[in-house]
Design a protein around this motif. Structure first.
Motif, PDB file in Angstrom:
ATOM      1  N   THR A  20       7.176   9.380  -4.645  1.00 51.83           N
ATOM      2  CA  THR A  20       5.982   8.734  -4.114  1.00 51.83           C
ATOM      3  C   THR A  20       4.838   8.809  -5.119  1.00 51.83           C
ATOM      4  O   THR A  20       4.144   7.813  -5.359  1.00 51.83           O
ATOM      5  N   TRP A  24       2.970   5.590  -6.770  1.00 47.66           N
ATOM      6  CA  TRP A  24       1.524   5.398  -6.621  1.00 47.66           C
ATOM      7  C   TRP A  24       0.835   5.352  -7.980  1.00 47.66           C
ATOM      8  O   TRP A  24      -0.123   4.588  -8.168  1.00 47.66           O
ATOM      9  N   ILE A 125      -0.649   3.583   4.686  1.00 53.48           N
ATOM     10  CA  ILE A 125      -0.140   2.814   3.549  1.00 53.48           C
ATOM     11  C   ILE A 125       1.374   2.946   3.554  1.00 53.48           C
ATOM     12  O   ILE A 125       1.909   4.037   3.323  1.00 53.48           O
ATOM     13  N   TYR A 126       2.055   1.846   3.830  1.00 58.63           N
ATOM     14  CA  TYR A 126       3.515   1.883   3.911  1.00 58.63           C
ATOM     15  C   TYR A 126       4.126   1.989   2.521  1.00 58.63           C
ATOM     16  O   TYR A 126       3.692   1.313   1.589  1.00 58.63           O
ATOM     17  N   GLN A 127       5.152   2.815   2.398  1.00 55.70           N
ATOM     18  CA  GLN A 127       5.849   2.952   1.116  1.00 55.70           C
ATOM     19  C   GLN A 127       6.722   1.718   0.874  1.00 55.70           C
ATOM     20  O   GLN A 127       7.395   1.233   1.789  1.00 55.70           O
ATOM     21  N   SER A 128       6.715   1.263  -0.358  1.00 60.40           N
ATOM     22  CA  SER A 128       7.429   0.035  -0.675  1.00 60.40           C
ATOM     23  C   SER A 128       8.779   0.320  -1.320  1.00 60.40           C
ATOM     24  O   SER A 128       9.079   1.439  -1.734  1.00 60.40           O
ATOM     25  N   ASN A 231      10.848   7.022   2.961  1.00 56.15           N
ATOM     26  CA  ASN A 231      11.016   5.891   2.061  1.00 56.15           C
ATOM     27  C   ASN A 231      12.407   5.290   2.155  1.00 56.15           C
ATOM     28  O   ASN A 231      12.606   4.118   1.820  1.00 56.15           O
ATOM     29  N   SER A 234      12.203   2.268   4.214  1.00 53.46           N
ATOM     30  CA  SER A 234      11.698   1.137   3.432  1.00 53.46           C
ATOM     31  C   SER A 234      12.806   0.546   2.574  1.00 53.46           C
ATOM     32  O   SER A 234      12.999  -0.676   2.517  1.00 53.46           O
ATOM     33  N   GLU A 304       1.939  -2.512  -0.308  1.00 51.18           N
ATOM     34  CA  GLU A 304       1.515  -1.158  -0.659  1.00 51.18           C
ATOM     35  C   GLU A 304       0.288  -1.209  -1.571  1.00 51.18           C
ATOM     36  O   GLU A 304      -0.658  -0.425  -1.407  1.00 51.18           O
TER      37      GLU A 304
END
Length: 315
Positions: A20, A24, A125-128, A231, A234, A304
């Motif tokens: 993550t 980011w 914030i959604y993880q992509s 994740n 996702s 994201e």
């Protein structure tokens, strides 16, 4: 800005927190910022800190808040923060939450775990994830994937236990991918392979091979007892892989209350029933597939990035 991104996971770790942080960093760099990833705070003159994990990163959070009390301090709430440490270590965890100028959560229900007076600081914030090449699921058997490290929070062997309860004519094979967090978990996984012809543990594998698994698997199972917004959901959704998940907030907050693929947490009998239905009931499998496809826009890199843009616009 000069952004210090703190994660408790060390370099080269394949832990979710490190992945993550790396993702980011790429997003924030693309937005024009200079990002340094660290496991601690040692007086770096950063314009802003983003810390993954309120409890595990509590010391760097406190140090940065004392050194730069007027600068933005973003704390990302993980699953163990929200569902364990806020109860077992409330003073430390809540101190981090209160010191934060902004909070980040990874699923829609994470705010339920926060003190009422802190929820206004929360950004979800959604993880992509990135799509995989065209899927070609196996034909000779029904491949069920379990992704994630073998540790208590993940309830990792529940799918293996469920496999024991399947009818003898089932073609389901359960394949588990993830590092054992202790020798005991490794021993249990190896023993299960010896006793269970439907179960294979592959240990930890590189991410490019995980993407290859998504191309061939029929189904992802997420059996966790707690998640902050996994994740792997996702990744599966973006890959077009249907999901069966335990009915915990961390999964419901990503897939929605009306998603048809939940089972009661820690209940291998119910999980076995869901697995067998996914294997044999084509309309049910199609419902799972279509429900996941409908969620794909949430988990794109563009979405994201929009989440981070929105948060940064409030600084």
């Amino acid at each position: 800005m000069r952004i210090l991104l703190v994660t408790p996971a060390p370099p080269k770790s394949r832990a979710g927190n490190r992945a993550t942080a790396a993702r980011w960093a790429v997003i924030l760099t693309a937005l024009g910022h200079h990002v340094a990833i660290s496991t601690d705070f040692s007086g770096q003159n950063a314009d802003m800190m983003i810390a993954l994990h309120a409890w595990r990163s509590a010391e760097p959070i406190r140090q940065f808040a004392e050194a730069f009390p007027q600068r933005p301090l973003v704390v990302a709430i993980t699953g163990t923060d929200a569902y364990r440490f806020i109860h077992t270590h409330p003073d430390t965890t809540l101190q981090s939450i209160r010191l934060a100028s902004h909070l980040v959560g990874l699923h829609d229900l994470i705010g339920n775990t926060l003190p009422q007076d802190q929820r206004n600081k929360l950004h979800v914030i959604y993880q992509s994830a990135k799509p995989v090449p065209r899927r070609q699921p196996y034909r000779r058997f029904f491949h069920v994937s379990v992704m994630g490290h073998l540790r208590e929070e993940k309830d990792p062997l529940r799918p293996a236990l469920a496999a024991h309860l399947l009818p003898t004519d089932s073609r389901i094979q359960v394949h588990q991918y993830g590092k054992a967090h202790s020798d005991d978990w490794a021993v249990q996984a190896r023993a299960e392979m010896q006793a269970n012809s439907r179960y294979t543990w592959h240990d930890e594998i590189p991410h490019y091979r995980i993407r290859q698994v998504y191309q061939r698997t029929h189904l992802l199972v997420l059996p966790s007892r707690m998640e902050g917004g996994a994740n792997v959901i996702s990744e599966a959704v973006v890959a077009g892989v249907p999901v069966i998940a335990s009915d915990i907030e961390g999964s419901i907050g990503l897939l929605g209350e009306d998603y048809p693929g939940y089972y009661p947490v820690e209940n291998e009998q119910a999980l076995a029933e869901r697995l067998h239905r996914a294997e044999t009931d084509s309309p049910f499998y199609k419902r799972l597939e279509q429900a996941c496809i409908a969620k794909q826009p949430l988990f794109t890199p563009e979405n994201e990035t929009r989440g981070w843009k929105h948060l940064l616009s409030e600084l």
